[in-house]
Design an enzyme around this catalytic site. Structure first.
Site, mmCIF file in Angstrom:
data_model
loop_
_atom_site.group_PDB
_atom_site.id
_atom_site.type_symbol
_atom_site.label_atom_id
_atom_site.label_comp_id
_atom_site.label_asym_id
_atom_site.label_seq_id
_atom_site.Cartn_x
_atom_site.Cartn_y
_atom_site.Cartn_z
ATOM 1 N N ASP A 1 0.851 -1.192 0.000
ATOM 2 C CA ASP A 1 0.000 0.000 0.000
ATOM 3 C C ASP A 1 0.891 1.248 0.000
ATOM 4 O OD1 ASP A 1 -2.372 1.643 0.401
ATOM 5 O OD2 ASP A 1 -1.608 1.910 2.450
ATOM 6 N N ASP B 1 -0.236 5.329 0.810
ATOM 7 C CA ASP B 1 -0.433 6.346 1.853
ATOM 8 C C ASP B 1 -0.693 5.687 3.208
ATOM 9 O OD1 ASP B 1 -0.591 8.840 2.946
ATOM 10 O OD2 ASP B 1 -2.358 9.480 1.824
#
Lengths: 255, 255
Positions: free
Chosen positions: A9, A11
């Site tokens: 992932d 952010d």
């Protein structure tokens, strides 16, 4: 741990807003050094892989555009499996438009096979209306992701889930979602990475999107407490991540 | 029947699209002749009472602007009860803007007491975002009506319920609705008409909006099968309208 592929992932996992997470930078450098394949998997459909890679490079994270997989790309690949060179009506921005075009789909405003909806910060009544009318005429409604709101300097601003809600309400039809927490984006990402579910791990900070997506696709998961989900949040959750760490520095690569 | 006041729906009850329903025209003429007070009650917040009256006059229905009560006016009156001269952020069209202004409320984009949402065919991401941010800052979220879609020459196009869904999703907040089937619009209309609930009847073609609004406000109701709801639809409904007619010509005025 002996995983052969890593889905990462962005952010909250690699950086927070405009600040890199140093342990994450070192973690990706280590993956690179060990020649372990990785792919950044993002629900953001507005940016192109080139934009995303450039952003990561600013943080000195080793990332090329080939290392990025967006919800727009997952949507485009999903459509290709059902209907190559489909006619698509697009509510969305550059990243989604490019992903669909590069997959061979044709943008159109009438007689379309799919209505594809991603975050569009220039969405208008006219676009919502056209999308709704085409869905009522039989086009398949597919959305890149269901994030209701997204953090910005102004606060929590409308995410794609908000635009989807308008179109779903007007057309009385729910979409297929491609992005996290759905398995679709993970399955498509594995196709790109070339690893199988049982030898790949999904790494993220958000249980409700990253970790659930991994779980839905049958992957092991690593939740890092560097973003959205806290240790306390996990107490009430039944299906736990495979691993939890406070920082990616804790990750033990196999020797 | 011996009612002293009549609340009348418009589309499907007085006319269908651009065609008058002759029995409805005669019905309103009879109300006028008998000096029985009536008020046209509409969920459409985009038009002003003057616009609505002009439309009815085209069908030779006796209607002045004072005979029209819109969901925008109901919303404005409801706000006045809570806070006179409130600061309001408006997503909506002329009819709503005029209703709020005539009730003494002040349009603003910051530090508002209310975010008021009516159908806005120029809605944009920017407006949805601003509404959502203001609601998150504590403004009360109020919507004129919840109609998901509305008939048009192009088909079913997005109604205010669609715009509300986008803002509700982004702000994670549900609005207060003022329009039918809520009691608010009926209670406000009775204030204008000057009759009490037990001596007033609500007349309409749509069980889910007109009749339920009447029921919620404690009025007797007349469902006329000239529009949305059919006799068959009623079979599965528990709380029936007080009266059902195939045409308003069947209505027996007291002698």
């Amino acid at each position: 741990m002996n995983y052969k592929g890593y889905l990462l992932d962005l952010d909250g996992t690699m950086y927070r807003g405009n600040t890199a997470i140093p342990e994450a930078v070192e973690f990706v450098k280590e993956l690179k050094k060990r020649d372990l394949p990785y792919l950044f998997v993002t629900n953001n459909s507005t940016k192109t892989p080139k934009d995303v890679a450039a952003h990561l490079q600013n943080f000195l994270i080793p990332a090329e555009k080939e290392d990025v997989f967006t919800s727009g790309m997952a949507t485009a690949a999903f459509i290709t499996e059902q209907k190559p060179n489909a006619r698509v009506f697009i509510v969305g921005e550059n990243g989604l438009r490019e992903a669909l075009s590069q997959a061979g789909h044709i943008e159109a405003t009438e007689d379309v096979d799919y209505v594809v909806v991603g975050l569009d910060r220039e969405v208008s009544y006219q676009k919502i209306k056209q999308a709704s009318l085409l869905i009522q005429k039989g086009a398949t409604f597919i959305a890149t992701n269901k994030d209701n709101a997204i953090p910005s300097e102004e606060g929590l601003v409308p995410g794609n889930g908000s635009i989807v809600a308008a179109i779903a309400t007007a057309s009385n039809t729910l979409p297929i979602f491609a992005g996290k927490p759905e398995a679709i984006i993970i399955n498509q990402a594995l196709d790109v990475l070339g690893t199988s579910p049982d030898e790949t791990i999904m790494v993220g900070d958000n249980y409700q999107t990253d970790i659930l997506a991994g779980i839905h696709a049958g992957l092991d998961t690593l939740l890092v407490f560097s973003g959205v989900t806290s240790e306390e949040d996990l107490l009430s959750i039944e299906v736990k991540p495979t691993f939890t760490h406070h920082s990616l520095a804790e990750w033990a690569f196999s020797e």
